[in-house]
Design a protein around this motif. Sequence first.
Motif, PDB file in Angstrom:
ATOM      1  N   TYR A   1       0.900  -1.489   0.171  1.00  0.00           N
ATOM      2  CA  TYR A   1      -0.033  -0.295  -0.420  1.00  0.00           C
ATOM      3  C   TYR A   1       1.163   0.904   0.512  1.00  0.00           C
ATOM      4  O   TYR A   1       2.253   1.100   0.408  1.00  0.00           O
ATOM      5  CB  TYR A   1      -0.648  -0.558   0.689  1.00  0.00           C
ATOM      6  CG  TYR A   1      -1.411  -0.921   1.134  1.00  0.00           C
ATOM      7  CD1 TYR A   1      -2.559  -1.349   0.161  1.00  0.00           C
ATOM      8  CD2 TYR A   1      -1.814  -1.907   1.908  1.00  0.00           C
ATOM      9  CE1 TYR A   1      -4.140  -1.790   0.594  1.00  0.00           C
ATOM     10  CE2 TYR A   1      -2.785  -3.532   2.259  1.00  0.00           C
ATOM     11  CZ  TYR A   1      -3.811  -3.196   1.339  1.00  0.00           C
ATOM     12  OH  TYR A   1      -5.322  -4.224   1.041  1.00  0.00           O
TER      13      TYR A   1
ATOM     14  N   ARG B   1       1.513   7.515   3.612  1.00  0.00           N
ATOM     15  CA  ARG B   1       1.372   8.928   2.136  1.00  0.00           C
ATOM     16  C   ARG B   1       3.368   9.707   3.588  1.00  0.00           C
ATOM     17  O   ARG B   1       3.843  10.844   1.907  1.00  0.00           O
ATOM     18  CB  ARG B   1       1.049   9.586   3.678  1.00  0.00           C
ATOM     19  CG  ARG B   1       0.224  10.736   3.254  1.00  0.00           C
ATOM     20  CD  ARG B   1      -1.013  11.258   4.478  1.00  0.00           C
ATOM     21  NE  ARG B   1      -1.535  11.225   4.259  1.00  0.00           N
ATOM     22  CZ  ARG B   1      -2.876  11.311   3.264  1.00  0.00           C
ATOM     23  NH1 ARG B   1      -2.969  12.352   2.546  1.00  0.00           N
ATOM     24  NH2 ARG B   1      -3.612  10.243   3.369  1.00  0.00           N
TER      25      ARG B   1
ATOM     26  N   SER C   1      -7.366   0.298 -10.187  1.00  0.00           N
ATOM     27  CA  SER C   1      -7.111   0.020  -9.130  1.00  0.00           C
ATOM     28  C   SER C   1      -6.245   1.294  -7.872  1.00  0.00           C
ATOM     29  O   SER C   1      -5.537   1.716  -6.889  1.00  0.00           O
ATOM     30  CB  SER C   1      -7.205  -1.365  -9.212  1.00  0.00           C
ATOM     31  OG  SER C   1      -7.020  -1.408  -7.736  1.00  0.00           O
TER      32      SER C   1
ATOM     33  N   ILE D   1      -6.242   4.811  -8.872  1.00  0.00           N
ATOM     34  CA  ILE D   1      -6.964   5.495  -7.497  1.00  0.00           C
ATOM     35  C   ILE D   1      -6.328   5.006  -6.327  1.00  0.00           C
ATOM     36  O   ILE D   1      -6.673   6.162  -4.937  1.00  0.00           O
ATOM     37  CB  ILE D   1      -8.699   4.657  -7.516  1.00  0.00           C
ATOM     38  CG1 ILE D   1      -9.362   4.327  -8.537  1.00  0.00           C
ATOM     39  CG2 ILE D   1      -9.165   4.963  -6.303  1.00  0.00           C
ATOM     40  CD1 ILE D   1     -10.716   4.057  -8.785  1.00  0.00           C
ATOM     41  N   SER D   2      -5.975   4.158  -5.405  1.00  0.00           N
ATOM     42  CA  SER D   2      -5.105   3.922  -4.249  1.00  0.00           C
ATOM     43  C   SER D   2      -3.807   5.282  -4.597  1.00  0.00           C
ATOM     44  O   SER D   2      -3.670   6.078  -3.364  1.00  0.00           O
ATOM     45  CB  SER D   2      -4.762   2.310  -4.286  1.00  0.00           C
ATOM     46  OG  SER D   2      -3.798   2.343  -5.040  1.00  0.00           O
TER      47      SER D   2
ATOM     48  N   MET E   1      -4.001   8.267  -5.750  1.00  0.00           N
ATOM     49  CA  MET E   1      -4.425   9.732  -6.135  1.00  0.00           C
ATOM     50  C   MET E   1      -5.325   9.591  -4.355  1.00  0.00           C
ATOM     51  O   MET E   1      -5.099  11.007  -3.937  1.00  0.00           O
ATOM     52  CB  MET E   1      -6.543   9.569  -6.678  1.00  0.00           C
ATOM     53  CG  MET E   1      -5.556   9.731  -8.156  1.00  0.00           C
ATOM     54  SD  MET E   1      -4.300  10.333  -8.567  1.00  0.00           S
ATOM     55  CE  MET E   1      -3.083   9.436 -10.353  1.00  0.00           C
ATOM     56  N   GLN E   2      -5.394   8.632  -4.002  1.00  0.00           N
ATOM     57  CA  GLN E   2      -5.673   9.142  -2.412  1.00  0.00           C
ATOM     58  C   GLN E   2      -4.804   9.541  -1.109  1.00  0.00           C
ATOM     59  O   GLN E   2      -5.243   9.820   0.228  1.00  0.00           O
ATOM     60  CB  GLN E   2      -6.696   7.557  -2.175  1.00  0.00           C
ATOM     61  CG  GLN E   2      -7.486   7.023  -2.660  1.00  0.00           C
ATOM     62  CD  GLN E   2      -8.278   5.527  -1.880  1.00  0.00           C
ATOM     63  OE1 GLN E   2      -7.532   4.998  -1.118  1.00  0.00           O
ATOM     64  NE2 GLN E   2      -9.148   5.355  -2.636  1.00  0.00           N
ATOM     65  N   VAL E   3      -3.720   9.460  -1.837  1.00  0.00           N
ATOM     66  CA  VAL E   3      -3.000   9.784  -0.579  1.00  0.00           C
ATOM     67  C   VAL E   3      -1.465  10.977  -1.231  1.00  0.00           C
ATOM     68  O   VAL E   3      -1.889  11.556  -0.860  1.00  0.00           O
ATOM     69  CB  VAL E   3      -1.587   8.288  -1.065  1.00  0.00           C
ATOM     70  CG1 VAL E   3      -0.183   8.940  -0.199  1.00  0.00           C
ATOM     71  CG2 VAL E   3      -2.104   7.370  -0.427  1.00  0.00           C
ATOM     72  N   CYS E   4      -1.895  10.036  -2.795  1.00  0.00           N
ATOM     73  CA  CYS E   4      -1.066  11.965  -3.269  1.00  0.00           C
ATOM     74  C   CYS E   4      -1.934  13.261  -3.730  1.00  0.00           C
ATOM     75  O   CYS E   4      -1.806  14.169  -4.373  1.00  0.00           O
ATOM     76  CB  CYS E   4      -0.517  11.927  -4.494  1.00  0.00           C
ATOM     77  SG  CYS E   4      -0.962  11.341  -6.035  1.00  0.00           S
ATOM     78  N   LYS E   5      -3.286  12.738  -3.522  1.00  0.00           N
ATOM     79  CA  LYS E   5      -3.923  13.826  -3.808  1.00  0.00           C
ATOM     80  C   LYS E   5      -3.557  14.280  -5.042  1.00  0.00           C
ATOM     81  O   LYS E   5      -4.418  16.131  -5.316  1.00  0.00           O
ATOM     82  CB  LYS E   5      -3.987  15.202  -3.338  1.00  0.00           C
ATOM     83  CG  LYS E   5      -4.257  14.675  -1.000  1.00  0.00           C
ATOM     84  CD  LYS E   5      -5.526  13.829  -1.221  1.00  0.00           C
ATOM     85  CE  LYS E   5      -5.324  13.611   0.802  1.00  0.00           C
ATOM     86  NZ  LYS E   5      -6.937  12.782   1.329  1.00  0.00           N
TER      87      LYS E   5
ATOM     88  N   GLY F   1      -9.260   8.708 -11.268  1.00  0.00           N
ATOM     89  CA  GLY F   1      -9.376   9.812  -9.976  1.00  0.00           C
ATOM     90  C   GLY F   1      -8.613  11.140 -10.142  1.00  0.00           C
ATOM     91  O   GLY F   1      -8.956  11.786  -8.736  1.00  0.00           O
TER      92      GLY F   1
END
Length: 250
Positions: A118, A121, A153, A156-157, A159-163, A193
């Motif tokens: 995973y 951050r 997939s 998107i994972s 993008m959830q961290v690097c915005k 994303g």
Amino acid sequence: QNILPVCFSVGYSAVALNHVIDFKEKKQEIVKPVSPSELFPSLPIVQGTTKRIKVLTRLTLVVSDPSHCNLLRSTSANIRLYDIIAVFPKTEKLFHIACTTLDVDLVCINVTEKLPFYFRRPPVNMAIDRGIYFELLYTPAIKDSTMRRYTISNAISLMQVCKGKNIVISSAAERALELRGPYDVANLGLLFGLSEGEAKAAVSTNCRATMLHGETRKSACGVVYTVKKPRKVEEEETAVPACKKAKTQA
């Protein structure tokens, strides 16, 4: 030579010729990049402009062991000849090393299979602070439905961290039919994303920033800047001559 004319016709102004080295294979050495003038005696003009397209050289190192990173830390003469340096880490430890310590321009994200780790951050934020960009490929999403699922997939994972920051979307196309225009690639970014502005930046300004990062990596060892120190009120009063003081007081 067959792909490059298609890149010009769909609206790209710069193309990077990628040289991939996988250390799993034997007798892998970093050789000098092929000069674009040898492949293309006369570069075509970018569509809608009077400028000729810019052809860059890129080196991608596929690392699966921490010892492979020592080559990037060494001052190899052939490495410095490439315009862009990218690293493809296979494990979470190598991904952390690439984001925090390696002097590279791009960190490639695997989109052909499920990631074995995973995204965290801290290393991602450190890579963003260092000016390193993350690369996503869209060609696997076109070839196969399974790889399309993995591409979306994994993207998107991330993008959830690097915005949505510091993302570059590239093709890695081996055939002309696998290429898509910049606007089509930006639309694919929405599936990954990204917002509309972030998707456009992933095929334009972020790519230019990666090129500039590669230029500074080759030329600049440090940056020195000067700042004008604000003067205090007392210093300004002492600096005024006595005759002017008398006039102002009168």
